[in-house]
Design a protein around this motif. Sequence first.
Motif, PDB file in Angstrom:
ATOM      1  N   ARG A 160       1.282  -1.181  -0.271  1.00  0.00           N
ATOM      2  CA  ARG A 160       0.492   0.253   0.123  1.00  0.00           C
ATOM      3  C   ARG A 160       0.940   1.047  -0.300  1.00  0.00           C
ATOM      4  O   ARG A 160       0.705   2.507  -0.486  1.00  0.00           O
ATOM      5  N   ASN A 207       0.806   4.539  -3.302  1.00  0.00           N
ATOM      6  CA  ASN A 207       1.391   5.592  -2.849  1.00  0.00           C
ATOM      7  C   ASN A 207       2.039   6.102  -3.849  1.00  0.00           C
ATOM      8  O   ASN A 207       2.091   7.528  -4.317  1.00  0.00           O
ATOM      9  N   ASN A 208       3.241   5.898  -3.767  1.00  0.00           N
ATOM     10  CA  ASN A 208       4.030   6.459  -4.130  1.00  0.00           C
ATOM     11  C   ASN A 208       5.458   5.697  -4.995  1.00  0.00           C
ATOM     12  O   ASN A 208       6.772   6.597  -5.767  1.00  0.00           O
ATOM     13  N   GLY A 209       5.331   4.485  -5.591  1.00  0.00           N
ATOM     14  CA  GLY A 209       6.113   3.545  -6.493  1.00  0.00           C
ATOM     15  C   GLY A 209       7.253   3.593  -5.095  1.00  0.00           C
ATOM     16  O   GLY A 209       8.717   4.263  -5.537  1.00  0.00           O
TER      17      GLY A 209
END
Lengths: 292, 596, 298
Positions: free
Chosen positions: C256, C260-262
């Motif tokens: 998760r 959000n943000n790799g």
Amino acid sequence: MKFRSRSYAAFAISNNVFLSLLGLICILPLIHVLAVSFSSRAAATANIVNFWPVGFTLDAYAKTLDNEKFLTAMWIGAERTILGTIISMAVITMASYSLSKTSIRFPGRQVYTWIFVFTMLFSGGLIPSYIVISKLHLLDTIWSLVLPGAVSVWNMILMLNFFRTIPQDLEEAAYIDGAGHLRVLWSVYLPVSMPSIATLSLFTMVSHWNSWFDGVIYMSKPEGYPLASYLHSMIVSDNLSRIGVSAESIANFSNRTVKAAQIFIGALPILLVYPFLQKYFVKGIVLGSVKS
Amino acid sequence: MKRYVKLAKGVTLSLVIGMLPTLAACSDNNSGETNNAAANQAANNGATKTDVPPNEIYKQKFDPPITITTAVVDDGASRGNAFKPGESMEDNVHLRWMKENMGIDIKFDFIVTKPEDYDTKIRLLLSSGGKLPDVFGAPGDSVQNLIDADRVMPLNEAIEKYAHPEFKKILEKYDYALGEVKRDGKLYGLPGFFMGDEGTVMWIRKDWLDTLGLQPPKTIAELENVLKQFTENDPDGNGKADTFGLAVPLKEGPWTWMGQTDAIVSAFTKQMINTYDVRSYWNKGDDGKLSYGAIHPDAKKYLETMRDWMSKGYMDKEAGIKDPMKASEMAASGKAGVMFGPFWMGDWPLNDATKLNPKADFQPFPLPAGPDGLVGRAEKSITAGFTMFNKDFKGIEAWFAYFNKIFAKNLEQEGDPYFDPRFKDGYHEGYDYVNLDGKIIKGNYKEAGVPEDKWPLKDGSRMDMRFMIANGILGGTTTIPFSNDEPIKKFLADPNAEPLTTREFDVKQMVKKQITAAGVRMNQGIEEGKNYFTGPMTETMKSKGELLKKLATESYLKIIYGEKPLDYFDEFTKQWLENGGEKITEEVNEWYSKSQ
Amino acid sequence: MASYWRKTWPFHLLVLPALILCIIFQYIPLFGVVIAFQDYQPWLGIKKSAWVGLTHFRTLFEYPDSKQVIWNTLIIASFKLVINLFVPIVFALLLNEIVKTYFKRILQTLVYLPHFLSWVILGGIMIDILSTDGGIVNRVINAFGGQSIFFLGDGQWFRLTVIISDVWKEFGFSAIIFLATLVGINPALYEAAEIDGATRWQQVIHISVPLIMPIVIVVATLSLGRILDAGFDQILNLYNPLVYSHGDIIDTFVYRVGLNNGQFSFGTAVGLFKSVIGFILIIISYRLAYKLANYRIF
């Protein structure tokens, strides 16, 4: 069989019943999937299908089998599975043969085993693997699916443990006859190891048949996808939050009956392989009992 | 083959396409050099294209041809009849037409079947130094990376020079939603728009209302009564207590893509709430500052209601573990009588209820008002992703030539010099339309008396041209938000009206309940609650966002399920602020004040 | 030295293909783990991304949820590890008692089936059968006078559900390895025992069990390497906000965060951490097996 004591008879009966129940519990979900695949879309949407189709129709199968991509993917899946299993088993068997020797006969074996075991746990991750495959010009080839996973250390360790149980004198007799290592491996080890080879081949096949991620990563077009990659994209696209939903697309997205049909057809080949291999480890007793 | 006929129904133009990310890599094949040279020249003096008078600009043709390589998401299954047998995404009538008539040659670098896979490929190409890109739809989390890395082109100049004037207007109108691709006053991506028509309506089993002698609820109190009656008074008359009121997915909190409860939230407060994404909803306060909806004290009123309904069994007791798909089963199977969601639910999943039980009749109704008369809903983000252009891409004029053509076709404006008369009746005869002795027929070929050998597809169904037209390089950029509204009004007034434009024809194909529902949405005239934060993820969002999302969604559910008292909300708010929320609020407002 | 090579070169040669593949596809990409110590940005690549030392490892422990997530992982994974070893062995032994070959084969095939259903599919099915509102399991519980249980929405029950469903899905497949071993046992041993008057039970205890023990130890040791894998796919498809406190595991958490943000670096760091723990456990149990049983697992 001589175990006709009363308690054993009682055990045998309850054992049969218990295992039958267990078998039933295991097959029910698949029956459910099967029933969905033969049901109407509305019934699937409302999820009212249990173990018998509601609104029986063959639509889902017609659509699945009519889909060229599905069939191509199935073929590629079979190709990688067969090729991958042969390569993997060959490589592993040879290595396990050497590594199953004691440290006295093969000093330095442990260096190798630890080299291999290390890779069981540590991996560089997606990006470097991709770079390696790309630099080797293996992208979009079947080799990108077959080679990277060929050395399954887990299988190798099991294999070398199986090999260790082979009586020494069998092997020595062969050496005395003037056989080389390859010859011993081929005509002494392999015949007595059929149950283990069947088992490990099965593991290898199953993992090849089921792996989807490498196909998605290393193939640039869905035409190159093995079945697992193809199915994955069909089955997991349930989450529509990322996608704009149009009146048109929504009906197609939700076509669960087709998904169910694809799951079933997709699993069928590997399920059929099983009974075939099974004979090696149910009836394998004859082979396993080779006397010294 | 009922299903195939079904496919020939309403199209909300290019919504799915809107997400089709595109990627074009510098073509390193043999034609690369020539078209770069050509494009360079084109960029310099615009002379390599066939010179055309400004009032016939649609005739633009590039010679020598320009190759644009691209990539696309196409799973081949969820799109219906997009291609004829033997044709494909990579080889079809439209691509051939483009090559012949415009001198634009589209090549696909890769095709994937899922958006996630597309993102992965882009990242891999970025990471492995792979060739990036001419034109591509950037995955959400890579947009900033690409701008940072200076790999994409600012578009202001090209838009100014080449874009269709109406498109410029749209960009201005929705400028507020472009924060992600703006940097230092420059625009780095073109938005693909959603249709903007997915606002929530209230779906209720009309037959249950009738059976129990109830009126459609106009307020939350009346809705509560309906839920109560549906739960307790055996609306399906089977003698079992096996029904309940509201089918709702709460696994992702109050806001999701179907079955969402934004309407209930909005009955109590003007705050829009989403717990499942720290980027939304940021609401604008009277002081002009942005604040996070999910921690606003007003949310307590929503929670109190939901908690009450949950404890009384008015809604699905298992809502907390269900996603929208799973929740909709409850409505489709005749267990639940109320579900909120977009207009398109009038087909799947709610029409499936009718197929199973002819009496089951879900109808759309206006949203109920709260105790203080508040009515509202949240706006689904209007942008569906961004198409970006490689810094080294030299053929942007060609791209715009194609874009303008398709955009003009969607616009169907009289006297538009970009409008290509060759597309007057449709795109390609024998694909999206049939010319039967001068009469243009675009669907229901059998009923219209088209001989079988002239049907575009063997089963007589209609083709979905969107995939062929968008073909990767356009993304969803040609979608015009709310352009369905006028056609819907037309068919609401007269269901049998003759469709005149493609848009109208598409709308006419919708299931009747979908049109009704779209009408219900428009007629209620609600101004949808916007998310005012449209910028890139802030630093703290990146590091703490996930944590806050989990905290918020978990807290909401625990309160609704009664595992925690209502007052726990204050505790949650405190934790949210302490664990990064405060910092994020600062960052968001900093962004907001800068972007004004 | 020369004599060493002369004696052992065939062994080296036979290992060589595996070694080469291993080096190319496993060791060369290993350079990638350095991004665990970087703030890796895809467009900068490994060479240009900034070094951040152990920041990501610290982050893993500094999240307010870290303790809970790690604890959940350990609990779920270790129960799975033990039960997933025990059940297949017992099953294999029981199946081995079945006399009729065809019945044995059918049973074996049936229990092997669930392995092929993905958790995405099973997730939906489980919500149905475990439903408090007419799900089959709760109907059985009600029939015996019990209260309906919200298996997927109640933390403690959630863990149990996850563990049992995983065992259910995998035991048939895991049992294959033990069945193959049992089959390999020389029947002469049983015959000899029978002549000595051993009951069937005694034969199982004194012949079957000891003979499959080496494989059991091997499988157990190798499984220890996955002590921090609690089953990503399964949990991802079954968990929900109601059971985050009991069901969120390291992998789902990292997933998760990554969404959000790799966050490549964070994910790699966590993966590395898991590997190190797993590797240490393998080394320990390898040593133990050698010391206590004088058995080299590999």
